[in-house]
Every structure is written in structure tokens, then in C-alpha cells.
Design an enzyme around this catalytic site. Sequence first.
Site, PDB file in Angstrom:
ATOM      1  N   HIS A  39       8.080  -5.433 -12.738  1.00  0.00           N
ATOM      2  CA  HIS A  39       8.883  -6.607 -12.391  1.00  0.00           C
ATOM      3  C   HIS A  39       8.926  -7.685 -13.486  1.00  0.00           C
ATOM      4  CE1 HIS A  39       5.248  -8.623 -10.997  1.00  0.00           C
ATOM      5  NE2 HIS A  39       5.189  -8.019  -9.841  1.00  0.00           N
ATOM      6  N   HIS A  87      -3.032  -5.590   0.802  1.00  0.00           N
ATOM      7  CA  HIS A  87      -1.973  -6.373   0.153  1.00  0.00           C
ATOM      8  C   HIS A  87      -0.636  -5.674   0.380  1.00  0.00           C
ATOM      9  CE1 HIS A  87       0.224  -8.604  -2.792  1.00  0.00           C
ATOM     10  NE2 HIS A  87      -0.019  -7.843  -3.844  1.00  0.00           N
ATOM     11  N   GLU A 139       2.334  -6.022  -1.248  1.00  0.00           N
ATOM     12  CA  GLU A 139       3.297  -5.745  -2.323  1.00  0.00           C
ATOM     13  C   GLU A 139       3.513  -4.230  -2.430  1.00  0.00           C
ATOM     14  OE1 GLU A 139       2.653  -7.875  -6.010  1.00  0.00           O
ATOM     15  OE2 GLU A 139       4.722  -7.492  -6.633  1.00  0.00           O
ATOM     16  N   ASP A 167       3.863  -1.889  -4.526  1.00  0.00           N
ATOM     17  CA  ASP A 167       3.130  -0.916  -5.360  1.00  0.00           C
ATOM     18  C   ASP A 167       1.901  -0.388  -4.616  1.00  0.00           C
ATOM     19  OD1 ASP A 167       2.442  -3.651  -5.726  1.00  0.00           O
ATOM     20  OD2 ASP A 167       1.303  -3.208  -7.533  1.00  0.00           O
ATOM     21  N   HIS A 172      -2.859 -12.462  -4.839  1.00  0.00           N
ATOM     22  CA  HIS A 172      -1.865 -13.432  -5.273  1.00  0.00           C
ATOM     23  C   HIS A 172      -0.709 -13.605  -4.278  1.00  0.00           C
ATOM     24  CE1 HIS A 172       1.290 -10.539  -7.097  1.00  0.00           C
ATOM     25  NE2 HIS A 172       0.394  -9.787  -6.489  1.00  0.00           N
ATOM     26  N   ASP A 193      -5.484  -6.750  -6.288  1.00  0.00           N
ATOM     27  CA  ASP A 193      -4.942  -6.956  -7.641  1.00  0.00           C
ATOM     28  C   ASP A 193      -5.933  -7.675  -8.576  1.00  0.00           C
ATOM     29  OD1 ASP A 193      -2.450  -5.761  -7.280  1.00  0.00           O
ATOM     30  OD2 ASP A 193      -1.518  -7.605  -6.583  1.00  0.00           O
ATOM     31  N   TYR A 253      -2.892  -9.149 -17.928  1.00  0.00           N
ATOM     32  CA  TYR A 253      -2.627  -9.070 -16.484  1.00  0.00           C
ATOM     33  C   TYR A 253      -2.845 -10.440 -15.838  1.00  0.00           C
ATOM     34  CZ  TYR A 253      -3.017  -7.126 -11.753  1.00  0.00           C
ATOM     35  OH  TYR A 253      -2.847  -6.847 -10.431  1.00  0.00           O
ATOM     36  N   HIS A 297      -5.515  -1.853  -9.893  1.00  0.00           N
ATOM     37  CA  HIS A 297      -4.808  -1.370 -11.091  1.00  0.00           C
ATOM     38  C   HIS A 297      -5.823  -1.169 -12.220  1.00  0.00           C
ATOM     39  CE1 HIS A 297      -0.815  -2.205  -9.449  1.00  0.00           C
ATOM     40  NE2 HIS A 297      -1.232  -3.405  -9.096  1.00  0.00           N
TER      41      HIS A 297
HETATM   42 FE1  FEO Z   1       0.537  -7.656  -6.044  1.00  0.00          FE
HETATM   43 FE2  FEO Z   1      -0.393  -4.693  -7.459  1.00  0.00          FE
HETATM   44  O1  FEO Z   1       0.582  -5.821  -6.346  1.00  0.00           O
END
Ligand code: FEO
Length: 392
Positions: free
Chosen positions: A24, A78, A80, A82, A142, A161, A189, A220
Site C-alpha cells: 500500500h 488485527h 487488516e 494481509d 496500528h 504488526d 517498517y 511480518h
Molecule cells: Fe496492519 Fe500487517 O497489517
Amino acid sequence: MEAIRVTDNVYWVGAIDWNVRNFHGYTTPRGSTYNAYLMTGEKNILIDTVKRPFLDQLISRISSVMDVKDIDLIISNHTEMDHSSSLLEMQELTGAKVLASRKGKEALALHYPELDVDTVEDGSEIQCGGKTLKFINTPMLHWPDSMFTYIPEDKLLFSMDAFGQHYATNARFDDEVDQGILFQEAAKYYANIIFPLGSMVLKTLEKASELDIQILATSHGVIWRKNLPQILKAYTDWASGVTREKAVVVYDSMWGSTATMAMQIADGISSQGVDVEVLKLGETDRSWVIKEILDARAVVVGTPTINNTMFPTVADMVFYMKGLRPKGRIGAVFGSHGWAGGGTKAVREQLEATGFELPLEDLQIRYIPQEDEKEKCREVGRKIAELIKSSD
Ligand code: FEO
């Protein structure tokens, strides 16, 4: 594909995305991973899923340990996509209940209305085969929904994250990779995703300090099991706005004049023993520029004037930086113009809106810098270095 053992009954079952180069808007030249974890035992619990195109990797790795259909619970730390975009398929496949924070349930309903989700409260625990899973809300780290899951018996924190890196590697642990690359990716990051959330990071670190942690299983990149003190210290410093004697000179140029000014200013800064990083926009993407700004005390922005305003690549960078809100930095502006200015003024307005302190007048020259103007640039560089040193 194989699961990788993290503790006696906890496995990494995530996916490696070797090819993602844009996350993104954040450039990811080293790819990424979407980490999901599996705890086996009396109940089999999946912690998060992976980005939907990687569902096969998740299923294949789980299958190397157990039958996927035997998963009893799925924890969503989370929302999001991904991490959540395989939730629906995993629930259909297993019939497992999904657990999330209250805000998580709310957000998941807006992504996947069919998903069956129960909420867990901040600080609540579930017991499973002699182990505890404790849920710790980390709002705005986040997203509002974000939470950590902690296993005290393993001293293992699933940190979502936080502490992540966009770093695709076949290694799964921090002590198995090049340390320079690892910390560079962790810094990039943080700068691109977590920069504006410093106060939330400090609150979360305070909560985390009450936990005995030996393994930080992030969502990640690699899992931290050796360099925990270093990454926790780095997060504390970044969140507190600690900088060093360093300036970033970031610019673009139409016909080379603003570039000449940038080199002279950098020379002036460097002559005073202050580190300087010179970055030309167009050649360097904004994600890397922000990473370099993370530990820099001064940001010096150069723009030519085009159509009475700043250059488009400079506009892209200063708007991106404004959103990430680096605090406590010294700013300075320079640039070349022809018959009418406007570029440096436009940059100054944005840097002021970002919260930068701009103690020097903008340095502007017309057309091509001559020798006396080059010396003015070096002088500005020396002044910036003095400001940096005096703000220690
Ligand atoms: Fe906030 Fe890895 O997604």
C-alpha cells in the site's frame, strides 16, 4: 510446505511473499511474510491467517502438523487484510470460532459480514492444555482493533504488526539473518507504518514491560528470540523521538541547479562533523527517505520552482512526511527558480504544518548557482550543522 517449530507446541505456519514490491504505497524491495501461528494440544488454535492469495501456503504448512479440519479456534489479532483475508475460508473449512477484540469484531463485520466472531476482553485469558492465552488490547498500534496474544508459559508474545519487518527470507528467527539488513528493515517498517503512533507505542511498551517475554512473534518478517533488548530499545528510541547528529538533504532538480545547491549544503553540513544523507527524489522513493529521517535531527528540503510551486516529486514526499508526523526535527528549505519563485514557500508551508522548526530563511537562487552562491549554500550547511549540534 513445512511448519516451523517455535516452541514445543507452537508453530509458524505463515506465508512468504517473495515478490511483493509495493505494500500500500510502501516499497518493499525485499518482499514480506505474513506470519500465522498454530498452537496444538487439547485445542488447536490458529493465531491469524495470511493474505488471501497465500491461503494454500497456510493450509499446506498446517497440514504438515495436523489435519486442518481439527482447528478449534482462530484468533484474529488485527483486521487488516494481509492477516484477515483468509479468515472466512478457514472458518468454512474448520468450523472454528474466530476470537477478536471488540473493535476487531466491529471491523471484521465490515470486511466479512458472514464471519462468526466472538469478542475477548482486554486482559482476559483462555486456558488450553496447561497453557494460557492472554489477550492484550493495543489500540492504534496500528489500528483500533489491534491486540497482542501472550502465552506466559512460553514467554511468547504474538505482537501483530509491531516489531515487524517487510523482509522475505527462508530464515524464521532474528539470529539466522544478517543483522544489518534486519535492523534496517525494522527501522523502515517503523518509519513508514508506526511513526505517527509514538505515544501509543510507549504505552504499549509499558504494558509489555510487565510481561516476561523471550520470544516476540511478529506478523511480518522474522521472529525475535535473540535480539529482544535491541529491538525494544530501538522502538523506545523511535517512539520517544530520539535522533542523532544527522541531516537528510532531500531534493529534486529540473536542470541541475537545485542539485548543485544540495551538494554544497551537504558539504557544509559534513564539514562540521555531522552525518549527512543526500537523497534525490525520482531516484529514491519516499519510503526510503522516511526511513532515513527516522534518526535524523534535521531535514533539508530542496525544490525547483515549477508553475509557481514545488516540484511534484517534492510535493509527494512532503505530503507523505506530513502524514507520518516526525516530531522535533529542524527543517530548512532551498531551491532554484527562474523568473518567479514559489517552490520554497510552498515547501516551507508544508514543513511548518508538519510541526518542523524552521529557524533559517529559505535559501533561493535564480537559475544557476554561481561561486558566491555556492559558498552561501555551504554557509547554510554549516549553520544547519551548528543547529543540530546545539540541540543535543
Ligand atoms: Fe496492519 Fe500487517 O497489517
